[in-house]
Design a protein around this motif. Structure first.
Motif, short mmCIF file in Angstrom:
data_model
loop_
_atom_site.label_atom_id
_atom_site.label_comp_id
_atom_site.label_asym_id
_atom_site.label_seq_id
_atom_site.Cartn_x
_atom_site.Cartn_y
_atom_site.Cartn_z
N ASN A 186 -34.37 38.12 -36.21
CA ASN A 186 -34.25 39.17 -35.18
C ASN A 186 -32.81 39.36 -34.77
OD1 ASN A 186 -36.90 39.73 -35.04
ND2 ASN A 186 -37.34 38.31 -33.37
N ALA A 187 -32.11 38.25 -34.60
CA ALA A 187 -30.69 38.34 -34.20
C ALA A 187 -29.90 39.08 -35.29
CB ALA A 187 -30.13 36.94 -34.00
N GLU A 246 -24.75 34.84 -28.21
CA GLU A 246 -24.71 36.29 -27.93
C GLU A 246 -23.91 36.56 -26.66
OE1 GLU A 246 -28.59 38.10 -27.59
OE2 GLU A 246 -27.74 40.11 -27.37
N SER A 299 -28.94 32.83 -27.91
CA SER A 299 -28.64 33.53 -26.65
C SER A 299 -27.26 33.14 -26.13
CB SER A 299 -29.70 33.20 -25.59
OG SER A 299 -30.97 33.51 -26.07
N ARG A 326 -30.31 42.68 -35.17
CA ARG A 326 -29.50 43.30 -34.10
C ARG A 326 -28.00 43.16 -34.39
NH1 ARG A 326 -29.71 41.32 -29.19
NH2 ARG A 326 -30.63 39.29 -29.64
N GLU A 360 -21.65 48.02 -21.47
CA GLU A 360 -20.65 48.04 -22.55
C GLU A 360 -19.43 47.14 -22.26
OE1 GLU A 360 -21.05 50.18 -25.29
OE2 GLU A 360 -19.16 49.62 -26.24
N PRO A 370 -24.24 42.11 -25.44
CA PRO A 370 -25.49 41.35 -25.26
C PRO A 370 -26.59 42.22 -24.63
CG PRO A 370 -23.63 40.09 -24.44
CD PRO A 370 -23.12 41.46 -24.76
N ARG A 371 -27.82 41.91 -24.99
CA ARG A 371 -28.94 42.67 -24.44
C ARG A 371 -28.88 42.74 -22.92
NH1 ARG A 371 -33.26 38.99 -27.14
NH2 ARG A 371 -31.43 37.69 -26.85
N GLY A 372 -29.05 43.95 -22.37
CA GLY A 372 -29.12 44.10 -20.92
C GLY A 372 -27.79 44.11 -20.23
#
Ligand code: DUC
Ligand code: ZN
Ligand code: ZN
Length: 473
Positions: A224-225, A202, A199, A228, A466, A461-463
């Motif tokens: 998982n990373a 990321e 995290s 993605r 851009e 990063p997620r959430g």
């Protein structure tokens, strides 16, 4: 002295003479090796460690130059490690820095110079161990500095506070035998820290490599990373594929012998743990397979026996780490299709080559020179025995390291490097002369920028939106 040859010239000569019917693979690159470390004075120095490397088919090691908290600058640290290795190495070598005191001067002024002039393009960071661990904020600052320099950030991911709490409890209950080391550092500690490291990376868009992974769930976080397309790499080691925590239990003749298998993360409890990691080897989650050679002598008051205090076992005082620089290549080769029937082989030869040499070369800035057999590359080669020959029962007596045991004692492998060739020179001849290379022939390698092998830089990063990061980065 044999004239320096290209890889292809070397192969054709050997093929004519005595490599017939045998596999030839790139010389191994062991990118996680501890030599001449102040915190393990009974372990290997450069002479014995690099001698052991070539005897096991490894032609390049990347070892650690370790900063102490009290070191305000990395330059003297580098000088010290050059002093400990100069003219002593049988194999080529480079350094990663272990950073424990990442001052703004080091990050802003020194790392760029060390990368550009000294070819040190990777650092290792600890999330655990009081004298070395870094806060999340420090990890972020280092990742940012490394990202801008094209350096690879290696991370030891275990949750320090979870471990500290458990150790306190174990000691209070008198549970201090070596086996409790495996209880003190449960998988959840590795899982949490691995997820946190990913995290953090990321957030700041930095490539990382999580070292010596031993847990299925932690490996799942990496997988998982990678799905993605984050630039997250993973390393595992022989001990986490072959050995279980039962090795830490008392032996009939010596209650303390489990100390020989104390490493961190610890050996896990179940065959299922091993199987999960083998899947990660086969499906490409792991980028490199290193030894984490971090030995201490067993029968020595300054080695593993530091954990015997007035005759009482205290697992928390046992130096961490296992020897394995010499056994790494053969243990994995033995699991390939070269040594096993197709339904038993864990991996193919191309994957073996990637994991033991090619990927480490790319990740650590040695691409174009090391890790492959191709025109223009150094002639670093391992020539194995023809199928059906070269079987070995691994034992301490056959090894060339400076410590007094191997954690892989008694394991059987169907092949062992017959010849190791470094830059065209024969340095290991198993059947005639053993280590025939010269101490000091090994060269220091100034490395270039690391390549990102998995995923890519530049993801959002997620959430986050851009362009959100540009407001603060
Ligand atoms: N980490 C390593 O990388 N090696 C040995 C012990 C440890 O904790
Ligand atoms: Zn570590
Ligand atoms: Zn290590």
């Amino acid at each position: 002295m044999i004239e320096r040859m290209s890889a292809l010239e070397t192969i054709s000569i050997l093929a004519e003479r005595n490599a017939e019917g045998a596999y030839i693979t790139p010389g191994g690159i062991d990118s996680h090796v501890h030599l001449a470390q102040a915190n393990s004075p009974t372990g290997d120095g450069w002479e014995t460690g690099s001698r052991s490397a070539v005897a096991g088919g490894t032609t390049t090691v990347i070892a650690f130059a370790s900063q102490k908290r009290s070191d305000p600058s990395l330059y003297p640290v580098l000088e010290e490690y050059h002093g400990l290795s100069r003219n002593l190495s049988f194999c080529d070598y480079g350094f990663h820095f272990i950073l424990t005191n990442p001052t703004p001067e080091i990050l802003r002024e020194e790392l760029p110079v060390l990368a550009a002039k000294e070819g040190i393009t990777s650092v290792k960071l600890y999330m655990t161990y009081e004298p070395m661990q870094l806060s999340d904020r420090e990890l972020l600052s280092i990742m940012l500095a490394c990202r801008s320099l094209g350096m690879t950030t290696m991370i030891h991911a275990e949750n320090s506070d979870m471990i500290a709490l458990i150790i306190e409890g174990l000691e209070a209950h008198g549970n201090t035998a070596p086996y409790f080391h495996a209880i003190a550092r449960p998988r959840i500690a590795e899982d949490e820290a691995s997820y946190r490291a990913i995290s953090l990376a990321e957030l700041v868009d930095a490539p990382i490599l999580i070292v010596h992974m031993s847990s299925e769930t932690a490996m799942g976080h990496v997988r998982n990373a990678q799905t993605r397309l984050l630039p997250v790499h993973a390393e595992t080691c022989p001990q986490y594929l072959f050995l279980l925590s039962e090795h830490l239990k008392p032996h009939s003749h010596d209650d303390f012998e489990g100390a020989k298998h104390v490493c961190s993360p610890p050996l896990r409890h179940d065959v299922k743990d091993l199987e999960a990691l083998w899947q990660g080897i086969a499906n490409g989650t792991f980028t490199v397979f290193s030894s984490d050679h971090a030995p201490s002598k067993y029968d020595h008051s300054g080695g593993k026996k530091l954990g015997l205090v007035d005759g009482v076992a205290r697992f928390a005082k046992i130096p961490n780490g296992l020897p394995g620089i010499e056994t790494r290549m053969a243990l994995l080769f033995n699991q390939t299709e070269a040594c096993q029937p197709p339904d038993k082989a864990r991996l193919g030869l191309p994957k073996f080559v990637q994991l033991t040499a090619t990927n480490a070369a790319k990740l650590y800035g040695l691409g174009g020179r090391k890790g492959s057999i191709a025109p223009g590359y150094d002639a670093d080669l391992v020539i194995w025995h023809p199928a059906g020959k070269g079987e070995v029962n691994i034992s301490q007596g056959m090894l060339h390291h400076g410590v007094d045991y191997t954690p892989f004692e008694g394991m059987h492998v169907r092949n062992w490097p017959r010849y190791t060739i470094l830059r065209g020179e024969l340095v290991w001849n198993k059947d005639q002369g053993g280590v025939v290379g010269k101490m000091g022939y090994g060269q220091y390698l100034r490395r270039g920028k690391g390549e990102v092998i998995m995923g890519k830089i530049g993801g959002v990063p997620r959430g986050m939106q851009e362009h959100e990061r540009q407001y603060w980065l």
